[in-house]
Design a protein around this motif. Structure first.
Motif, mmCIF file in Angstrom:
data_model
loop_
_atom_site.group_PDB
_atom_site.id
_atom_site.type_symbol
_atom_site.label_atom_id
_atom_site.label_comp_id
_atom_site.label_asym_id
_atom_site.label_seq_id
_atom_site.Cartn_x
_atom_site.Cartn_y
_atom_site.Cartn_z
ATOM 1 N N THR A 62 0.839 -1.201 0.000
ATOM 2 C CA THR A 62 0.000 0.000 0.000
ATOM 3 C C THR A 62 0.874 1.251 0.000
ATOM 4 O OG1 THR A 62 -1.734 -1.192 1.183
ATOM 5 C CG2 THR A 62 -1.855 1.209 1.221
ATOM 6 N N ASP B 69 -5.730 -0.928 -4.619
ATOM 7 C CA ASP B 69 -5.056 -1.525 -3.469
ATOM 8 C C ASP B 69 -5.907 -2.673 -2.944
ATOM 9 O OD1 ASP B 69 -3.132 -1.845 -1.493
ATOM 10 O OD2 ASP B 69 -4.119 -0.434 -0.137
ATOM 11 N N ASP B 70 -5.350 -3.854 -2.978
ATOM 12 C CA ASP B 70 -6.031 -5.053 -2.454
ATOM 13 C C ASP B 70 -7.445 -5.236 -2.989
ATOM 14 O OD1 ASP B 70 -4.674 -6.853 -0.899
ATOM 15 O OD2 ASP B 70 -4.801 -5.663 0.931
#
Ligand code: ADP
Ligand code: MG
Length: 364
Positions: free
Chosen positions: A37, A313-314
């Motif tokens: 991140t 992100d993710d």
């Protein structure tokens, strides 16, 4: 638009790192807490001068250092931007684009366009209306960076009008504090501007979000309805605003606060015919959050005539395997996409891979 390379020094858990990025899909892979991140945040910060995670710059500077440095190059369809940013733990940051100082964020943001999606966006779907107002504001600023003063201007007026109402010592029947009309006029001017910007941004996102959600959910997976719920509506808007203020005047004097205006707006999100907040499953809520950001990227692409840089992100964290596959399948057509995944097994086929471990990056 493409981030071609990035260098970071003393940013978050990175002492010194340099990465080269391709024009298509890159997966940043690594275990929890390794710096995935942080790396995406560095890239997004370089392009927008704001962190998607924190509102102060202090956490961005590596613990023990005074200054974080980000450098990188963005290639757009018409130009190349060498962006250099010094983020200071205390004191003014310095930003240069092609070796000239940039003082206002908007001067960079209208050249480099990026969208950041992260699990924190669940708050847009599940959180308080304030989260959705923030998303609408982010959406219009992303589209029209020159409008980045609209929300702060309204908030300043609102604060001052509220203070006037709060400090007033007169009786309710006596007509209200002196000077209130002046603040009404300013509230209306700034409120109308903000309402119109939110309305236009939502208009551009609405249908895109519905189709992104459906593409992600797959056949029978449900629908997402997005609607701007403005505190004030009517035509002309300024007259409707004035009429609404008039009709709530007595209440405002009793409650000593402003009861009308875009600080009371919301964004309606309906999944499967039910309000997302309170009814959606975790996967549905996450699907809606991702769909909103993909829709914003699509709206931006339409506005500027090229794909913005897209940071995810993710994105797989809240999705079932079928949804993951559908999301990954569509990423090739979205320009440059940088996504993070928790392990190599989740890297979509064809993606370039950056392996992250303990604040260093291996280019694979
Ligand atoms: N300013 C900072 N200085 C040093 N380390 C930091 C700083 N900010 C965050 N970190 C560290 O970065 C790590 C988290 O990195 P992150 O990119 O969020 O991980 P992930 O790979 O799970 O996405 C944590 O170990 C955290 O302590
Ligand atoms: Mg992370």
């Amino acid at each position: 638009m493409q981030l071609v390379w990035l260098e970071a020094r003393d940013f978050r858990n990175y002492r010194e790192v340099r990465v080269e990025l391709g024009a298509g899909l890159t997966a940043v892979a690594g275990a929890n807490g390794q710096g995935k991140t942080n790396l995406l945040e560095a890239m997004y910060y370089l392009c927008s001068l704001v962190s998607p995670r924190v509102s102060s710059d202090l956490p961005l500077v590596r613990a023990g250092a005074d200054v974080a440095i980000l450098r990188g190059e963005v290639a757009t369809s018409g130009s190349r931007l060498l962006i250099e940013v010094e983020i200071r733990a205390s004191g003014q940051n310095r930003v240069q684009v092609n070796r000239s100082s940039v003082r206002r964020k908007r001067d960079l943001r209208r050249q480099a366009r990026a969208v950041f999606s992260s699990p924190d966006d669940l708050a847009i779907v599940l959180g308080d209306p304030g989260e959705r107002r923030r998303f609408m504001d982010e959406a219009f600023v992303a589209n029209w960076p020159a409008k980045d003063g609209a929300a702060p201007a309204y908030e300043r007026t609102l604060r001052q009008r509220n203070r006037l109402l709060k400090d007033w010592e007169g009786q309710v029947g006596s007509g209200g504090p002196p000077g209130l009309e002046g603040w009404d006029a300013e509230l209306i001017t700034n409120g109308v501007a903000l309402t119109e910007l939110r309305a236009e941004a939502v208009e551009r996102i609405r249908e895109r979000a519905a189709s992104e959600f459906e593409a992600l959910a797959g056949p029978g997976g449900g629908t997402l309805l997005v609607a701007y719920q403005a505190s004030v509506s009517g035509d002309p808007l300024a007259d409707a605003f004035a009429a609404a203020l008039d009709s709530r005047r007595a209440d405002e004097l009793i409650r000593r606060t402003t009861l009308v205006g875009p600080h009371r707006d919301d964004l309606g999100l309906v999944v499967q015919d039910l309000a997302a907040r309170g009814f959606a499953s975790h996967g549905e809520a996450w699907g809606a959050a991702v769909a909103l950001k993909l829709a914003l990227a699509g709206a931006l692409a339409n506005e500027i005539g090229q794909d913005p840089m897209l940071f995810l992100d993710d994105p797989f964290s809240g999705l079932d395997p079928a949804r993951r596959e559908r999301l990954a399948g569509g990423l090739a057509e979205r320009g440059q996409v940088i996504m993070s995944v928790p392990d190599l097994a989740q890297v979509p086929p064809g993606a370039a891979v950056l392996g992250v471990e303990g604040g260093s990056v291996a280019q694979e």
